[in-house]
Design a protein around this motif. Structure first.
Motif, PDB file in Angstrom:
ATOM      1  N   TYR A  21       0.852  -1.193   0.000  1.00  0.00           N
ATOM      2  CA  TYR A  21       0.000   0.000   0.000  1.00  0.00           C
ATOM      3  C   TYR A  21       0.889   1.245   0.000  1.00  0.00           C
ATOM      4  CZ  TYR A  21      -3.365  -3.494   1.538  1.00  0.00           C
ATOM      5  OH  TYR A  21      -4.152  -4.625   1.626  1.00  0.00           O
ATOM      6  N   LEU A  22       0.514   2.215  -0.814  1.00  0.00           N
ATOM      7  CA  LEU A  22       1.242   3.476  -0.883  1.00  0.00           C
ATOM      8  C   LEU A  22       0.325   4.607  -0.459  1.00  0.00           C
ATOM      9  CD1 LEU A  22       3.802   5.091  -1.717  1.00  0.00           C
ATOM     10  CD2 LEU A  22       2.806   5.246  -4.017  1.00  0.00           C
ATOM     11  N   GLU A  23       0.768   5.373   0.521  1.00  0.00           N
ATOM     12  CA  GLU A  23      -0.023   6.480   1.040  1.00  0.00           C
ATOM     13  C   GLU A  23       0.068   7.692   0.121  1.00  0.00           C
ATOM     14  OE1 GLU A  23      -0.385   8.998   5.249  1.00  0.00           O
ATOM     15  OE2 GLU A  23       1.503   8.015   4.705  1.00  0.00           O
ATOM     16  N   VAL A  24      -1.089   8.317  -0.121  1.00  0.00           N
ATOM     17  CA  VAL A  24      -1.163   9.611  -0.795  1.00  0.00           C
ATOM     18  C   VAL A  24      -1.875  10.549   0.179  1.00  0.00           C
ATOM     19  CG1 VAL A  24      -2.033  10.919  -2.755  1.00  0.00           C
ATOM     20  CG2 VAL A  24      -1.206   8.586  -3.086  1.00  0.00           C
ATOM     21  N   THR A  25      -1.183  11.583   0.609  1.00  0.00           N
ATOM     22  CA  THR A  25      -1.707  12.433   1.674  1.00  0.00           C
ATOM     23  C   THR A  25      -2.749  13.418   1.141  1.00  0.00           C
ATOM     24  OG1 THR A  25      -0.088  14.211   1.436  1.00  0.00           O
ATOM     25  CG2 THR A  25       0.572  12.302   2.762  1.00  0.00           C
ATOM     26  N   ASP A  26      -3.459  14.024   2.071  1.00  0.00           N
ATOM     27  CA  ASP A  26      -4.502  14.975   1.671  1.00  0.00           C
ATOM     28  C   ASP A  26      -3.923  16.243   1.056  1.00  0.00           C
ATOM     29  OD1 ASP A  26      -3.438  16.101   3.949  1.00  0.00           O
ATOM     30  OD2 ASP A  26      -5.285  16.028   5.117  1.00  0.00           O
ATOM     31  N   SER A  27      -2.601  16.426   1.128  1.00  0.00           N
ATOM     32  CA  SER A  27      -1.954  17.563   0.468  1.00  0.00           C
ATOM     33  C   SER A  27      -1.403  17.197  -0.918  1.00  0.00           C
ATOM     34  CB  SER A  27      -0.814  18.105   1.344  1.00  0.00           C
ATOM     35  OG  SER A  27       0.144  17.102   1.617  1.00  0.00           O
ATOM     36  N   GLY A  28      -1.747  15.980  -1.406  1.00  0.00           N
ATOM     37  CA  GLY A  28      -1.321  15.576  -2.737  1.00  0.00           C
ATOM     38  C   GLY A  28       0.120  15.125  -2.823  1.00  0.00           C
ATOM     39  N   TYR A  33       5.159   3.857   2.326  1.00  0.00           N
ATOM     40  CA  TYR A  33       4.803   2.578   1.709  1.00  0.00           C
ATOM     41  C   TYR A  33       4.637   1.548   2.818  1.00  0.00           C
ATOM     42  CZ  TYR A  33       5.380  -2.017  -0.289  1.00  0.00           C
ATOM     43  OH  TYR A  33       5.188  -3.350  -0.594  1.00  0.00           O
ATOM     44  N   PHE A  34       3.565   0.752   2.727  1.00  0.00           N
ATOM     45  CA  PHE A  34       3.286  -0.309   3.693  1.00  0.00           C
ATOM     46  C   PHE A  34       3.287  -1.651   2.968  1.00  0.00           C
ATOM     47  CE2 PHE A  34       1.297   3.540   5.174  1.00  0.00           C
ATOM     48  CZ  PHE A  34       1.552   3.575   6.543  1.00  0.00           C
ATOM     49  N   THR A  35       3.876  -2.662   3.570  1.00  0.00           N
ATOM     50  CA  THR A  35       3.903  -3.986   2.956  1.00  0.00           C
ATOM     51  C   THR A  35       2.506  -4.601   2.951  1.00  0.00           C
ATOM     52  OG1 THR A  35       4.387  -5.101   5.048  1.00  0.00           O
ATOM     53  CG2 THR A  35       6.279  -4.369   3.707  1.00  0.00           C
ATOM     54  N   GLU A  36       2.357  -5.685   2.212  1.00  0.00           N
ATOM     55  CA  GLU A  36       1.063  -6.358   2.053  1.00  0.00           C
ATOM     56  C   GLU A  36       0.467  -6.791   3.389  1.00  0.00           C
ATOM     57  OE1 GLU A  36      -2.024  -7.634  -0.527  1.00  0.00           O
ATOM     58  OE2 GLU A  36      -0.202  -6.504  -1.017  1.00  0.00           O
ATOM     59  N   ASN A  37       1.328  -7.128   4.324  1.00  0.00           N
ATOM     60  CA  ASN A  37       0.853  -7.621   5.629  1.00  0.00           C
ATOM     61  C   ASN A  37       0.587  -6.507   6.631  1.00  0.00           C
ATOM     62  OD1 ASN A  37       1.096 -10.311   4.757  1.00  0.00           O
ATOM     63  ND2 ASN A  37       3.276 -10.359   5.320  1.00  0.00           N
ATOM     64  N   LYS A 350      12.449  17.285  -8.000  1.00  0.00           N
ATOM     65  CA  LYS A 350      11.047  17.651  -8.201  1.00  0.00           C
ATOM     66  C   LYS A 350      10.216  16.534  -8.829  1.00  0.00           C
ATOM     67  CE  LYS A 350      12.189  22.540  -8.988  1.00  0.00           C
ATOM     68  NZ  LYS A 350      13.659  22.397  -9.001  1.00  0.00           N
ATOM     69  N   CYS A 351      10.838  15.599  -9.552  1.00  0.00           N
ATOM     70  CA  CYS A 351      10.055  14.626 -10.314  1.00  0.00           C
ATOM     71  C   CYS A 351      10.879  13.379 -10.596  1.00  0.00           C
ATOM     72  CB  CYS A 351       9.583  15.254 -11.635  1.00  0.00           C
ATOM     73  SG  CYS A 351      10.932  15.834 -12.709  1.00  0.00           S
ATOM     74  N   GLY A 352      10.212  12.366 -11.153  1.00  0.00           N
ATOM     75  CA  GLY A 352      10.902  11.168 -11.607  1.00  0.00           C
ATOM     76  C   GLY A 352      10.927  10.024 -10.633  1.00  0.00           C
ATOM     77  N   MET A 353      10.445  10.240  -9.397  1.00  0.00           N
ATOM     78  CA  MET A 353      10.508   9.183  -8.386  1.00  0.00           C
ATOM     79  C   MET A 353       9.283   9.215  -7.488  1.00  0.00           C
ATOM     80  SD  MET A 353      14.465   9.312  -7.070  1.00  0.00           S
ATOM     81  CE  MET A 353      14.900  10.961  -7.590  1.00  0.00           C
ATOM     82  N   ILE A 354       8.895   8.035  -7.021  1.00  0.00           N
ATOM     83  CA  ILE A 354       7.903   7.919  -5.953  1.00  0.00           C
ATOM     84  C   ILE A 354       8.670   7.954  -4.637  1.00  0.00           C
ATOM     85  CG2 ILE A 354       6.235   6.383  -4.845  1.00  0.00           C
ATOM     86  CD1 ILE A 354       5.536   5.326  -7.660  1.00  0.00           C
ATOM     87  N   LYS A 355       8.532   9.055  -3.927  1.00  0.00           N
ATOM     88  CA  LYS A 355       9.329   9.262  -2.729  1.00  0.00           C
ATOM     89  C   LYS A 355       8.515  10.065  -1.725  1.00  0.00           C
ATOM     90  CE  LYS A 355      14.178  10.439  -1.797  1.00  0.00           C
ATOM     91  NZ  LYS A 355      15.417  10.982  -2.416  1.00  0.00           N
ATOM     92  N   GLU A 356       8.597   9.691  -0.470  1.00  0.00           N
ATOM     93  CA  GLU A 356       7.811  10.357   0.574  1.00  0.00           C
ATOM     94  C   GLU A 356       8.072  11.854   0.566  1.00  0.00           C
ATOM     95  OE1 GLU A 356       6.758   9.881   5.344  1.00  0.00           O
ATOM     96  OE2 GLU A 356       8.183   8.509   4.385  1.00  0.00           O
TER      97      GLU A 356
END
Length: 384
Positions: A21-28, A33-37, A350-356
């Protein structure tokens, strides 16, 4: 509202996570990231059979949906920005063509004054393709505007652009190229080499002066031979240097693409489109800069001379192609379409990665690498 994406795979900067699971915050922004378990509490957006990748980054694109950067019309540039979401692109560098100093200054001013109001893919800078090129490898660039590198001209353009020029391509054999590179290459500006008849040693000299990239490798440059490696050989063999690559099956043969990708690895190959105004448009007659071209069978060619003149490639197709050609894994393809282009142009903060903490700009791909959805700031903007 904060939500969590559940997906088959997540292409993260240093690892591909299976499930979770990947969190997307209310600020966009991207959260944890959370594992399946470790299913979090909250709203779940389910993409169980699909893959989540960072939004693609097109760092070399001239036009789209009938518009061209050189039209110097902000509304047209913004239409390109919105159209790019259909290609899975969430960040880009509007790319100029060779023109007069005054025309280029006007384009810089238009983008520099308006880029923050783009309503589609985010403008992270400007790419100057020229005008410091060589006639023998002019491609679809108009040679009447070619000159030797000029630091004063560059500084004028950069001032008009509010510092937004992130990359400029030059031919290393032109007089003063090494000195120009030493003057302008920095943490904010990348010098790339292209449209050139340079020898290997001429290219190497400008690389040693601070250039870090080759423009559309193999295209618009002196070719490799076993006695004269030339520009193409420099692009293939110099260490730590980035190479743009057009993987539409027309600009570069798939086996040539395989060779340079295997030599340089996915961390040094930036997939680009070099797309012109006919992207996402029907076949027919168009203009690239001041030059008449025609589009047919997925190719753009000059009417005078029949040379390739940019492309109608979409970046989502480029990442699919290198996987379909059995050159790259999906992870490597995504890296070459997002992270490496960003790193190569020094916009990876600014871009190119999924990062907290980063803007939640991402795409949804199916197992065949087909784009299904594009998100900006955590909000879906395009669905196939």
């Amino acid at each position: 509202m904060t939500y969590y994406i559940h997906a088959k795979k997540f292409f993260l900067p240093n690892k591909t996570e299976v499930g979770g699971y990947l969190e997307v915050t209310d600020s966009g922004k991207f959260g944890q990231y959370f594992t399946e378990n470790n299913k979090p509490n909250g709203e779940i957006v389910d993409y169980s059979n699909q893959m989540i990748a960072p939004g693609l980054v097109d760092t070399h694109i001239h036009g789209l949906v009938g518009n061209d950067v050189m039209d110097n019309d902000w509304n047209m540039i913004n239409e390109m920005s919105e159209g790019l979401l259909q290609a899975g692109v969430t960040s880009w560098l509007p790319t100029t063509l060779t023109a007069t100093r005054e025309q280029l200054n006007d384009v810089c001013r238009t983008i520099g004054d308006n880029y923050q109001s783009a309503t589609g893919a985010k403008i992270q800078g400007i790419y100057f393709e020229g005008p410091f090129f060589t006639e023998e490898h002019k491609g679809a660039q108009n040679p009447k505007y070619f000159t030797d590198p000029d630091v004063d001209a560059f500084n004028e353009w950069q001032e008009s652009a509010n510092g937004m020029i992130k990359k400029i391509a030059i031919a290393p054999e032109r007089k003063g190229s090494a000195e120009f590179t030493k003057a302008v290459a920095s943490d904010d500006v990348v010098v790339s080499l292209g449209h050139s008849s340079a020898t290997f040693d001429q290219a190497k000299e400008v690389i040693e002066a601070g250039a870090t990239m080759f423009t559309h490798a193999f295209n618009g440059m002196s070719g490799f031979s076993h006695r004269d490696p030339n520009m193409a050989g420099a692009a293939m063999t110099l260490n730590g240097i980035y190479d743009e690559l057009v993987c539409d099956g027309h600009h570069v043969h798939p086996d040539a693409a395989r060779a340079i990708i295997e030599l340089k690895d996915s961390e040094h190959i930036a997939l680009i489109t070099d797309c012109m105004r006919a992207g996402l448009m029907p076949d027919g007659d168009y203009v690239l800069g001041e030059l008449p071209v025609y589009v047919a069978d997925g190719q753009v060619r000059l009417k005078d001379g029949d040379n390739l003149a940019g492309s109608v490639l979409q970046l989502k197709q480029a990442i699919k192609n290198v996987v379909d050609w059995n050159i790259s894994t999906p992870e490597e393809a995504v890296r070459m379409g997002a992270q490496t282009p960003a790193v190569s142009c020094q916009i990876d903060d600014k871009c190119g990665m999924i990062k907290e903490g980063r803007d939640a700009d991402f795409i949804v791909l199916d197992e065949d690498m087909i784009l299904k959805e594009t998100y900006l700031d955590g909000v879906s903007h395009y669905k196939a």
